[in-house]
Design a protein around this motif. Structure first.
Motif, PDB file in Angstrom:
ATOM      1  N   LEU A 151     -21.195  -4.577  47.158  1.00 10.92           N
ATOM      2  CA  LEU A 151     -21.952  -4.954  48.355  1.00 10.92           C
ATOM      3  C   LEU A 151     -21.021  -5.389  49.484  1.00 10.92           C
ATOM      4  O   LEU A 151     -21.264  -5.078  50.654  1.00 10.92           O
ATOM      5  CB  LEU A 151     -22.948  -6.072  48.025  1.00 10.92           C
ATOM      6  CG  LEU A 151     -24.112  -5.664  47.121  1.00 10.92           C
ATOM      7  CD1 LEU A 151     -24.930  -6.894  46.707  1.00 10.92           C
ATOM      8  CD2 LEU A 151     -25.013  -4.636  47.807  1.00 10.92           C
ATOM      9  N   MET A 203     -27.486  -8.890  49.308  1.00  9.59           N
ATOM     10  CA  MET A 203     -28.214  -7.641  49.058  1.00  9.59           C
ATOM     11  C   MET A 203     -29.204  -7.345  50.192  1.00  9.59           C
ATOM     12  O   MET A 203     -29.369  -6.188  50.595  1.00  9.59           O
ATOM     13  CB  MET A 203     -28.962  -7.733  47.716  1.00  9.59           C
ATOM     14  CG  MET A 203     -29.810  -6.522  47.390  1.00  9.59           C
ATOM     15  SD  MET A 203     -28.869  -5.012  47.078  1.00  9.59           S
ATOM     16  CE  MET A 203     -28.441  -5.252  45.341  1.00  9.59           C
ATOM     17  N   GLU A 242     -26.470 -11.453  40.562  1.00 10.17           N
ATOM     18  CA  GLU A 242     -25.801 -10.158  40.616  1.00 10.17           C
ATOM     19  C   GLU A 242     -24.448 -10.276  39.912  1.00 10.17           C
ATOM     20  O   GLU A 242     -23.753 -11.269  40.054  1.00 10.17           O
ATOM     21  CB  GLU A 242     -25.568  -9.704  42.073  1.00 10.17           C
ATOM     22  CG  GLU A 242     -26.835  -9.372  42.838  1.00 10.17           C
ATOM     23  CD  GLU A 242     -27.465  -8.039  42.437  1.00 10.17           C
ATOM     24  OE1 GLU A 242     -26.833  -7.270  41.678  1.00 10.17           O
ATOM     25  OE2 GLU A 242     -28.613  -7.789  42.869  1.00 10.17           O
ATOM     26  N   ALA A 277     -27.154  -6.082  53.024  1.00 11.51           N
ATOM     27  CA  ALA A 277     -26.630  -4.745  52.704  1.00 11.51           C
ATOM     28  C   ALA A 277     -27.684  -3.676  52.953  1.00 11.51           C
ATOM     29  O   ALA A 277     -27.380  -2.592  53.459  1.00 11.51           O
ATOM     30  CB  ALA A 277     -26.165  -4.699  51.250  1.00 11.51           C
ATOM     31  N   THR A 278     -28.929  -3.978  52.606  1.00 12.39           N
ATOM     32  CA  THR A 278     -29.978  -2.958  52.755  1.00 12.39           C
ATOM     33  C   THR A 278     -30.614  -2.998  54.157  1.00 12.39           C
ATOM     34  O   THR A 278     -31.304  -2.057  54.539  1.00 12.39           O
ATOM     35  CB  THR A 278     -31.046  -3.079  51.653  1.00 12.39           C
ATOM     36  OG1 THR A 278     -31.506  -4.416  51.551  1.00 12.39           O
ATOM     37  CG2 THR A 278     -30.454  -2.671  50.307  1.00 12.39           C
ATOM     38  N   LEU A 279     -30.371  -4.049  54.928  1.00 11.59           N
ATOM     39  CA  LEU A 279     -30.799  -4.091  56.333  1.00 11.59           C
ATOM     40  C   LEU A 279     -29.980  -3.148  57.204  1.00 11.59           C
ATOM     41  O   LEU A 279     -30.480  -2.614  58.212  1.00 11.59           O
ATOM     42  CB  LEU A 279     -30.569  -5.493  56.896  1.00 11.59           C
ATOM     43  CG  LEU A 279     -31.686  -6.507  56.859  1.00 11.59           C
ATOM     44  CD1 LEU A 279     -31.136  -7.894  57.181  1.00 11.59           C
ATOM     45  CD2 LEU A 279     -32.802  -6.123  57.815  1.00 11.59           C
TER      46      LEU A 279
END
Lengths: 275, 275
Positions: free
Chosen positions: A201, A167, A193, A170-172
């Protein structure tokens, strides 16, 4: 003495966690001096104090000429909120330091790696002492700070490597913190998750990692029970999306939210690397 | 008669949901013919049948010359797995159709919008009949299929607009499904995510949406209780990350996982648009 400065860029720990880790270090690693910054115990809403406090503590630890390493106390969520300002505020004294942590602190490891500041290392954090067998995780980190690389992930293969929570990675992606990972082995791990969320993801991450040398799957722990089985396992998911993105799937790694979490220095590993 | 072909690109519905929606349409919208594809009730693991079955049902519905609209029965997770193949397999008969759904089906709306196929519309789905006041949501969709735009989000302002579930948009970024959103008003909504996770998603999304006209926050529903308060509310989070990314924050929208979910046609809205 090797001094390790400890701060909490995301969420706080309690004083008894610090006391337990300090006691373990004192009895088994007398050459290490663990210095828990007072900010580790601050709390404001979700975070270990407001952004400005977490940032200033991190800069104090990282710019301290008497500290050889900076150790992140705990993940949770929040280091992304201060990572850009952190790398801007790091001076010459930060450049030779080891920075160790994982989970949410992967935002900082990424930003440091991108800016080629210090030696970002994916490895256990003080809070891990609370896990089953957590003393072993702490020993692995303290050995690393003592220039003993025994706890290193044994599957590192001579290619530059990074490790991230899935996660977090993924958000980086696409943010100013994201390093160029072309040519790298990318290890991803996940905790708490659902498998459908892990599938989602991987869809996102694999599509954004073209050019990497390959993906390894770390540990996938504490998957919540769903109302029905997903229909495939975490490794099937990794294989599926790697194949769709033409990324070599390289197998497993012992990296994750678990006492067995091995150490992954970002970039090229060097045997018996000095902390 | 206006024929609406219904399939489930992600997860299945039950036959009683289809029966309730069919009964409502029969009594109030006699000029609409709702055709639930048998695939809506298929199940394999998490999904409404295997990828190949979901894809073929979607292509049948979309390529059917006798259907004016395609309605996605339910979100959940999984439309991303077939979206690339879907847009490749769509023929001339798909080009004039309305495609309505939201949540996970945002992956398909995105891919259709990117490829300029049909008229992707963010709006209620058959499963919504199960919500409190869900009949109103269904009526809004059926009105839309009947060329009555009364259910349209009233804040649409003449600029091209899209609406997405925040997690769906976050994982769309950088993938082959992602449309160019420069100049667009982007409405995001979220359900069942902790506020810290919403903060993390905004960090990611805002950094990747430079060039949009602005962001509106839809409804944020069913936020799970955390072990401690986050310290700010969803709208503060939206404002914060918009400001950091120099994106205008435009206020709220009545869009989300709720019976009040208003309709947002992708691109430029036209009054009394024909289904």
């Amino acid at each position: 003495m090797t001094r390790v400065a400890i701060c909490a860029p995301a969420t706080p720990i309690t004083r008894d966690v610090a006391a337990e880790v300090t006691a373990l270090a004192a009895s088994e690693f007398p050459a290490l001096d663990l210095d828990f910054h007072e900010q580790c115990f601050a709390q404001e809403g979700h975070f270990a104090g407001p952004d400005a406090l977490r940032l200033s503590a991190l800069l104090e630890c990282a710019n301290d000429p008497s500290a050889e390493a900076v150790w992140f106390a705990k993940g949770g969520y929040g280091s992304n909120r201060i990572a850009s300002e952190a790398v801007t505020g790091l001076g010459a004294n930060a450049r030779g330091k080891t920075f160790m942590g994982y989970s949410d602190c992967g935002f900082l490891l990424a930003a440091l790696y991108r800016e080629r500041i210090g030696r970002p290392v994916h490895g256990p954090m003080p809070l891990d002492i609370r896990r089953d067998g957590g003393s072993e995780a702490i020993r692995r980190a303290l050995q690393w700070f003592s220039s003993d690389a025994a706890g290193q992930e044994p599957r590192l293969d001579g290619r530059p490597t990074v490790a991230f929570n899935l996660m977090t990675l993924a958000t980086l992606i696409g943010t100013p913190l994201m390093p160029d990972l072309r040519g790298h082995v990318v290890i991803v791990e996940e905790v708490a998750e659902h498998l459908y969320a892990i599938d989602r993801l991987f869809f996102h991450v694999a599509a954004n990692l073209t050019g990497v040398a390959g993906i390894r799957l770390g540990m996938v722990t504490a998957v919540p029970e769903n109302d029905r089985p997903f229909g495939s396992e975490a490794e099937d998911i990794a294989r599926y999306w790697c194949e769709r993105a033409s990324i070599p799937y390289l197998g497993r790694a012992e990296v994750g939210h678990h006492a067995a979490n091995r150490i992954v220095p970002f970039g090229l590993a060097a045997p018996a690397r000095r902390a």
